[in-house]
Enzyme design. Structure first.
Site, PDB file in Angstrom:
ATOM      1  N   LYS A 173       0.836  -1.205   0.000  1.00  0.00           N
ATOM      2  CA  LYS A 173       0.000   0.000   0.000  1.00  0.00           C
ATOM      3  C   LYS A 173       0.868   1.250   0.000  1.00  0.00           C
ATOM      4  O   LYS A 173       1.577   1.516   0.976  1.00  0.00           O
ATOM      5  CB  LYS A 173      -0.914   0.042   1.225  1.00  0.00           C
ATOM      6  CG  LYS A 173      -2.007   1.110   1.060  1.00  0.00           C
ATOM      7  CD  LYS A 173      -2.733   1.437   2.339  1.00  0.00           C
ATOM      8  CE  LYS A 173      -2.116   2.591   3.081  1.00  0.00           C
ATOM      9  NZ  LYS A 173      -2.050   3.851   2.341  1.00  0.00           N
ATOM     10  N   GLU A 248      10.349   1.331  10.058  1.00  0.00           N
ATOM     11  CA  GLU A 248      11.300   2.415   9.740  1.00  0.00           C
ATOM     12  C   GLU A 248      10.554   3.723   9.979  1.00  0.00           C
ATOM     13  O   GLU A 248       9.649   4.057   9.226  1.00  0.00           O
ATOM     14  CB  GLU A 248      11.756   2.319   8.278  1.00  0.00           C
ATOM     15  CG  GLU A 248      12.376   0.987   7.892  1.00  0.00           C
ATOM     16  CD  GLU A 248      13.692   0.722   8.589  1.00  0.00           C
ATOM     17  OE1 GLU A 248      14.319   1.685   9.081  1.00  0.00           O
ATOM     18  OE2 GLU A 248      14.084  -0.453   8.664  1.00  0.00           O
ATOM     19  N   CYS A 282      13.449  11.322   5.489  1.00  0.00           N
ATOM     20  CA  CYS A 282      13.639  10.954   6.897  1.00  0.00           C
ATOM     21  C   CYS A 282      15.095  11.129   7.319  1.00  0.00           C
ATOM     22  O   CYS A 282      15.386  11.287   8.494  1.00  0.00           O
ATOM     23  CB  CYS A 282      13.191   9.515   7.112  1.00  0.00           C
ATOM     24  SG  CYS A 282      14.018   8.371   5.987  1.00  0.00           S
ATOM     25  N   GLU A 385       9.946  16.022  15.322  1.00  0.00           N
ATOM     26  CA  GLU A 385      10.204  15.899  13.892  1.00  0.00           C
ATOM     27  C   GLU A 385       9.296  16.855  13.132  1.00  0.00           C
ATOM     28  O   GLU A 385       8.077  16.799  13.261  1.00  0.00           O
ATOM     29  CB  GLU A 385       9.940  14.458  13.423  1.00  0.00           C
ATOM     30  CG  GLU A 385      10.306  14.271  11.962  1.00  0.00           C
ATOM     31  CD  GLU A 385       9.917  12.908  11.396  1.00  0.00           C
ATOM     32  OE1 GLU A 385       8.810  12.434  11.686  1.00  0.00           O
ATOM     33  OE2 GLU A 385      10.737  12.331  10.664  1.00  0.00           O
TER      34      GLU A 385
HETATM   35  P1  NAD Z   1       2.312   7.961   8.053  1.00  0.00           P
HETATM   36  O1  NAD Z   1       2.745   7.139   9.206  1.00  0.00           O
HETATM   37  O2  NAD Z   1       1.190   8.906   8.225  1.00  0.00           O
HETATM   38  O3  NAD Z   1       1.879   7.020   6.830  1.00  0.00           O
HETATM   39  C1  NAD Z   1       2.737   6.060   6.269  1.00  0.00           C
HETATM   40  C2  NAD Z   1       1.910   4.981   5.587  1.00  0.00           C
HETATM   41  O4  NAD Z   1       1.174   4.284   6.588  1.00  0.00           O
HETATM   42  C3  NAD Z   1       0.875   5.504   4.602  1.00  0.00           C
HETATM   43  O5  NAD Z   1       0.763   4.600   3.528  1.00  0.00           O
HETATM   44  C4  NAD Z   1      -0.400   5.520   5.420  1.00  0.00           C
HETATM   45  O6  NAD Z   1      -1.558   5.426   4.646  1.00  0.00           O
HETATM   46  C5  NAD Z   1      -0.205   4.281   6.269  1.00  0.00           C
HETATM   47  N1  NAD Z   1      -0.932   4.271   7.538  1.00  0.00           N
HETATM   48  C6  NAD Z   1      -1.326   5.325   8.306  1.00  0.00           C
HETATM   49  N2  NAD Z   1      -1.972   4.892   9.397  1.00  0.00           N
HETATM   50  C7  NAD Z   1      -1.988   3.537   9.340  1.00  0.00           C
HETATM   51  C8  NAD Z   1      -2.504   2.521  10.174  1.00  0.00           C
HETATM   52  N3  NAD Z   1      -3.145   2.805  11.310  1.00  0.00           N
HETATM   53  N4  NAD Z   1      -2.324   1.230   9.801  1.00  0.00           N
HETATM   54  C9  NAD Z   1      -1.674   0.921   8.670  1.00  0.00           C
HETATM   55  N5  NAD Z   1      -1.168   1.849   7.828  1.00  0.00           N
HETATM   56  C10 NAD Z   1      -1.323   3.143   8.157  1.00  0.00           C
HETATM   57  O7  NAD Z   1       3.619   8.684   7.544  1.00  0.00           O
HETATM   58  P2  NAD Z   1       3.746   9.750   6.356  1.00  0.00           P
HETATM   59  O8  NAD Z   1       3.214  11.054   6.835  1.00  0.00           O
HETATM   60  O9  NAD Z   1       3.210   9.155   5.099  1.00  0.00           O
HETATM   61  O10 NAD Z   1       5.341   9.824   6.200  1.00  0.00           O
HETATM   62  C11 NAD Z   1       6.148  10.659   6.940  1.00  0.00           C
HETATM   63  C12 NAD Z   1       6.854   9.915   8.040  1.00  0.00           C
HETATM   64  O11 NAD Z   1       7.564   8.804   7.506  1.00  0.00           O
HETATM   65  C13 NAD Z   1       7.887  10.758   8.742  1.00  0.00           C
HETATM   66  O12 NAD Z   1       7.787  10.567  10.133  1.00  0.00           O
HETATM   67  C14 NAD Z   1       9.209  10.211   8.233  1.00  0.00           C
HETATM   68  O13 NAD Z   1      10.308  10.392   9.084  1.00  0.00           O
HETATM   69  C15 NAD Z   1       8.877   8.775   8.065  1.00  0.00           C
HETATM   70  N6  NAD Z   1       9.808   8.125   7.160  1.00  0.00           N
HETATM   71  C16 NAD Z   1      10.727   7.248   7.680  1.00  0.00           C
HETATM   72  C17 NAD Z   1      11.651   6.634   6.847  1.00  0.00           C
HETATM   73  C18 NAD Z   1      12.669   5.662   7.376  1.00  0.00           C
HETATM   74  O14 NAD Z   1      13.277   4.955   6.581  1.00  0.00           O
HETATM   75  N7  NAD Z   1      12.889   5.576   8.676  1.00  0.00           N
HETATM   76  C19 NAD Z   1      11.633   6.915   5.479  1.00  0.00           C
HETATM   77  C20 NAD Z   1      10.688   7.825   4.989  1.00  0.00           C
HETATM   78  C21 NAD Z   1       9.773   8.422   5.839  1.00  0.00           C
END
Ligand code: NAD
Length: 481
Positions: A173, A248, A282, A385
């Site tokens: 997804k 991650e 990130c 963050e």
């Molecule tokens: P998010 O957690 O809101 O969403 C990430 C994904 O999870 C999306 O596909 C979303 O639809 C899904 N999601 C949301 N709630 C969910 C749930 N309850 N159950 C299952 N799936 C769910 O994050 P975002 O706003 O899309 O991305 C930004 C964040 O991602 C930042 O905190 C960033 O640091 C982090 N990030 C981390 C890495 C890493 O490698 N550590 C890499 C890129 C981004």
């Protein structure tokens, strides 16, 4: 307007309940596509297809799996222009960045794991002269792969490629904000001859479609990249179901600049480490720590270099810095500028909307790259963050204070160290609590190395052998001699 589809059992499929979400181009603020608002029914169909495809795919010789994944990589290369344009329109990132970083890396992810599986080894342990143990590694079944909006195809393929290469099937997804390249990937998989059901792509909201993947009893492994708060919800849900999990998560990465750093050579890389992809990576360094004797010079030169970044229409090939991903995210980032001012910070550049944008971008979600000084490490601006184009610059006295400030964080994803002293680079690299440390470079990635975070930046590692181990189940066979 385009209507996107799910990709289930090898076919482009409309969502069962017929619901759609608006997909907005962040550079213009206009709706450009409709995205399936999938629910548990769509996820159940995808998991059923993945389950049905698993035995045959797991039994497919590695050389054949490799051939199909290499064909997917070639398909990505062939569609470079379309994928880069779609990624730019979905995220607001400069099309040039998508062309040179996101899309080539997605192809590289497939090539890397397609060839890695031809060269893996498993362990043997000889027990004195009485027994021989050997380890079998077998695919685990259906993997649930969930990724964020900042590097859409880059991060989704970083999960899909090792899952499929090792013989698992998957339900993946992408973020609901950035769905288009995943849909194109479905078409590429069809053209490459990936058997139906091996990869299924589901669009929709995290709380509905994402949660249905995490909760489904037949999804045995979950690989998630996203925010720390979401990671906590996923961990809570998956733990009682005994799923294998890698998370991650977020970061608040330190960039440690010593007075002997070669600024003439390194300043462009330090600017990039702060503001690449509008600071929405990130791994971007958002807390820049500078040794006191260099502080004033650094701030002056850094601010001058940041002010020269070409902010503009993401589809203009000359643009270096585009729009933030959504109105909500732009507002969140902007709220931290108010907070930083209230906490006593001084905004040295940025802090507002760029003024000379083309008319097409009048309603886009832009925010100038922003540099702030004068804040203590304990304040919220330095602890939370922000995930956008906002960095703070803070002086430190000596090596010990640099390490203490760098570690003064609940996160532990990545750090960079800028110095010409080899011994100091090693010492500081060992002392800083982060999963990745770059010395005199940033985002220099070798796909074989372990990738992931400590503390609230995550659990588990991706990349190379770590990913192959995650997506396989080890079984020891003990043979008495
Ligand atoms: P998010 O957690 O809101 O969403 C990430 C994904 O999870 C999306 O596909 C979303 O639809 C899904 N999601 C949301 N709630 C969910 C749930 N309850 N159950 C299952 N799936 C769910 O994050 P975002 O706003 O899309 O991305 C930004 C964040 O991602 C930042 O905190 C960033 O640091 C982090 N990030 C981390 C890495 C890493 O490698 N550590 C890499 C890129 C981004």
């Amino acid at each position: 307007m385009t209507t996107l589809t799910n990709y289930i059992d090898g076919r482009m499929t409309a969502p069962a309940a017929g619901g759609y979400l608006d997909k907005i181009d962040p550079a213009t603020g206009r709706v450009v596509a409709r995205v399936p608002d999938s629910d548990g029914t769509d996820v159940a169909r995808a998991v059923a297809a993945a389950n049905a495809a698993f035995p045959a795919w797991a039994a497919t010789p590695a050389a054949e799996r490799s051939r199909v994944l290499l064909a997917i990589a070639d398909g990505i290369d062939r569609r470079l222009d379309a994928l880069a344009r779609a990624e730019s329109i979905d995220t607001g990132k400069p099309v040039t960045l998508a062309r040179t970083l996101d899309i080539p890396r997605a192809a590289a992810n497939f090539r890397f794991f397609a060839t890695a599986i031809l060269h893996t080894e498993t362990e043997t342990h000889a027990t004195d002269h009485t027994a021989l143990n050997y380890t079998l590694r077998r695919p685990r079944g259906v993997a649930g792969l969930i990724s964020p909006w900042n590097l859409p195809l880059y991060l989704l393929s970083w999960k899909i490629a090792p899952a499929l290469a090792t013989g698992n099937t998957a339900v993946a997804k992408p973020s609901e904000l950035t769905p288009t390249t995943a849909t194109l990937l479905g078409e590429i998989c069809q053209e490459a001859g990936l058997p139906p059901g091996v990869l299924n792509l589901i669009h929709g909201l995290g709380a509905r479609a994402g949660m249905a993947i995490v909760e489904h009893p037949d999804v045995r492994s979950i690989s998630f990249t996203g925010g720390t708060a979401t990671g906590a919800v996923i961990a809570r849900t998956a733990a009682p179901l005994f799923k294998k999990l890698t998370l991650e998560l977020g970061g608040k990465n330190p960039t440690i600049v010593f007075a002997d750093a070669d600024l003439d050579r390194q300043l462009p890389s330090i600017v990039r480490s702060a503001f690449a992809n509008q600071g929405e990576i990130c791994l971007c360094g958002s807390r820049i720590l500078v040794e006191a004797p260099l502080f004033d010079t650094f701030v002056e030169r850094f601010v001058a270099a940041v002010s020269r970044l070409t902010v503009g229409d993401p589809l203009d090939p000359a643009t270096e810095f585009g729009a933030l991903v959504s109105a909500g995210h732009r507002d969140k980032v902007a709220s931290y500028l108010d907070l930083a001012r209230a906490e006593g910070g001084t905004i040295r550049c940025g802090g507002d909307r760029p003024t000379d944008l083309p008319a097409r971008c009048a309603d886009g979600y832009f925010l100038s790259p922003t540099v702030i000084t004068g804040l203590p490490m304990a304040c919220r601006t330095n602890q939370e963050e922000i995930f956008g184009p906002v960095v703070t610059v803070t002086p430190f006295r000596d090596e010990a204070e640099a390490v203490a400030l760098a570690n003064d964080s609940r996160y532990g994803l990545a750090a960079s160290i800028w110095t010409e002293q080899l011994g100091r680079a090693h010492r500081v690299a060992e002392a800083v609590q982060c999963g990745t440390i770059w010395v005199n470079c940033w985002l220099l990635r070798d796909l074989r190395v372990p990738f992931g975070g400590m503390r609230q930046s995550g659990v588990g590692r991706e990349g190379g052998d770590e990913a192959i181990r995650f997506f396989t189940e080890p079984k020891n066979v003990c043979l008495k001699l």
